[in-house]
Design an enzyme around this catalytic site. Structure first.
Site, PDB file in Angstrom:
ATOM      1  N   LYS A  84      42.111  46.813  46.985  1.00 50.07           N
ATOM      2  CA  LYS A  84      42.162  46.414  45.568  1.00 50.07           C
ATOM      3  C   LYS A  84      40.910  45.645  45.131  1.00 50.07           C
ATOM      4  O   LYS A  84      40.482  45.751  43.988  1.00 50.07           O
ATOM      5  CB  LYS A  84      43.416  45.579  45.298  1.00 50.07           C
ATOM      6  N   ASP A 120      49.851  44.897  38.420  1.00 50.14           N
ATOM      7  CA  ASP A 120      50.787  44.201  39.316  1.00 50.14           C
ATOM      8  C   ASP A 120      51.510  43.041  38.614  1.00 50.14           C
ATOM      9  O   ASP A 120      52.732  42.905  38.709  1.00 50.14           O
ATOM     10  CB  ASP A 120      50.054  43.655  40.546  1.00 50.14           C
TER      11      ASP A 120
END
Ligand code: ATR
Length: 296
Positions: A84, A120
Site C-alpha cells: 500500500k 480503508d
C-alpha cells in the site's frame, strides 16, 4: 461549402465487441484474498460488465506488475499487503484521503495517469455507523496501534467528530507522531500514550489495529477500559473471536466485531470509485460471515 457525410449503418463485422473492464487485487500473499469473490458479487448485483482477478506480485516487482496489468488493458487495482505504501509512491495523483493515510489501496488507470485513493478508513466508518449502528460523533475512542493500519483509519475517524481520540502503542513515539499529525491538521482532542498509561480511562469504542491478532496474541490492556455499551472492534477478519475481542468481552465491552464488514465496505467504496455505482453490502457480508470462522 458544406461537407457531405454519408450516413449508413456501421458494418459491425469489423467492430471489436466491447470487452469487459478488467480489475484486480495485487498483493503478496494474495491467494487468500476475498476481493475477487466480493467484486464478482458487486458486478452481478449492479449489472456491471467486468472481470476481477488476483495477482501475486514479487516483493521486488510491484510497480512492474501494476504497469503490466495497465498496459494489458486493466482499468484499476486494489492493493493489499505489503504494497500500500509503494502504491502511494507509484500514484501520479494521490487523493486527499490517500495523502492522509500515506497509503493507497485503490488504483485507477486513466488517460495515461495512475490515480491513487484509499478507501480503508471510509470502509471502517461505514461499517461502524451503517452496519453496526454506532454513530461516532461525540464518542471517546481508543485506537490501539500506530502502524500503517492505524494511519489508514485515523483521519476518517476524526472527521466524524469524536469527543476524544487516544492512540496507544507499544512504541509510544510512533503513537505520538500520529497524534501530532492529527493535531497539526486541527484535531485538538488527540492524545498518545503507552498501554500502561491507559489505566483509569474509559472508552466507548476500542479499535485494535495492531498486528497481534494475526499472531493470536493479546495486546496488553489494563482493566476497566470499556464503558457500558461500548464496542470493541478488531480490524482483522477471518480469525474468529480474537484474543483481543475475547478479553474485551470479559472486561465489559457491550459488543464485539471483527473487520469483515470493513473489508466489504472498503471494496464497495473502491467499486464506486471505479464504476460510479454503490453496491449493496449487507448480503455480501452475511454470506462471507457464514463461510469464515464466526465471532461468537
Ligand atoms: P500494519 O501496517 O499492519 O499496521 P505495522 O505498520 O508493522 O503493520 O504496525 C504493526 C502495529 O502492531 C504497530 O502498532 C506495532 O507496535 P510497534 O509500533 O510498537 O511495533 C503493533 N504490534 C505488533 N506486535 C505487537 C506486540 N507483540 N505487542 C504490541 N503491539 C504490537
Amino acid at each position: 461549402m458544406g461537407v457531405c457525410i454519408a450516413l449508413s449503418a456501421p458494418d459491425t463485422r469489423f467492430l471489436n465487441p466491447e470487452m469487459p473492464a478488467r480489475y484486480a487485487v495485487i498483493g503478496n500473499p494474495v491467494a487468500h484474498s476475498r476481493s475477487p469473490w466480493i467484486h464478482a458479487e458487486f458486478a452481478r448485483q449492479t449489472g456491471q460488465d467486468l472481470t476481477y482477478e488476483a495477482i501475486l506480485a514479487p516483493l521486488d516487482g510491484f510497480a512492474q506488475a501494476v504497469r503490466a496489468f495497465r498496459d494489458a488493458g486493466g482499468r484499476g487495482m486494489n492493493v493489499t499487503v505489503p504494497f500500500k505504501r509503494e502504491a502511494f509512491e507509484l500514484s501520479d495523483a494521490p487523493s486527499p484521503r490517500a495523502q492522509q493515510a500515506g497509503a493507497v489501496n485503490t488504483l485507477t488507470f486513466e488517460e495515461g495517469r495512475i490515480l491513487g485513493d484509499n478507501t480503508d478508513g471510509a470502509g471502517l466508518v461505514r461499517d461502524l455507523e451503517q452496519n453496526l449502528g454506532f454513530p461516532l460523533a461525540g464518542r471517546r475512542v481508543l485506537l490501539m496501534g500506530a502502524g500503517g493500519a492505524a494511519r489508514g483509519v485515523l483521519f476518517p475517524l476524526l472527521a466524524r467528530g469524536l469527543a476524544r481520540l487516544t492512540i496507544a502503542n507499544r512504541t509510544v513515539s510512533r503513537a505520538e507522531e500520529l497524534a501530532a499529525s492529527a493535531r497539526s491538521a486541527g484535531y485538538r482532542d488527540v492524545a498518545a500514550c503507552g498501554y500502561d498509561a491507559l489505566a483509569g480511562q474509559t472508552f466507548d469504542l476500542v479499535i485494535n489495529s495492531t498486528s497481534v491478532s494475526l499472531a493470536g496474541e493479546l495486546p496488553p490492556l489494563p482493566r476497566g477500559l470499556f464503558a457500558p455499551g461500548s464496542l470493541a472492534y478488531d480490524l482483522v477478519y477471518g480469525q474468529g473471536t480474537t484474543p483481543f475481542l475475547r478479553q474485551a468481552r470479559a472486561q465489559g465491552a457491550g459488543r464485539i466485531a471483527d473487520g469483515l464488514g470493513m473489508l466489504v465496505e472498503q471494496a464497495a467504496e473502491s467499486f464506486q470509485v471505479w464504476r460510479g455505482v454503490r453496491p449493496a453490502t449487507r448480503s455480501v457480508i452475511e454470506r462471507l460471515a457464514r463461510e469464515l470462522p464466526p465471532v461468537d
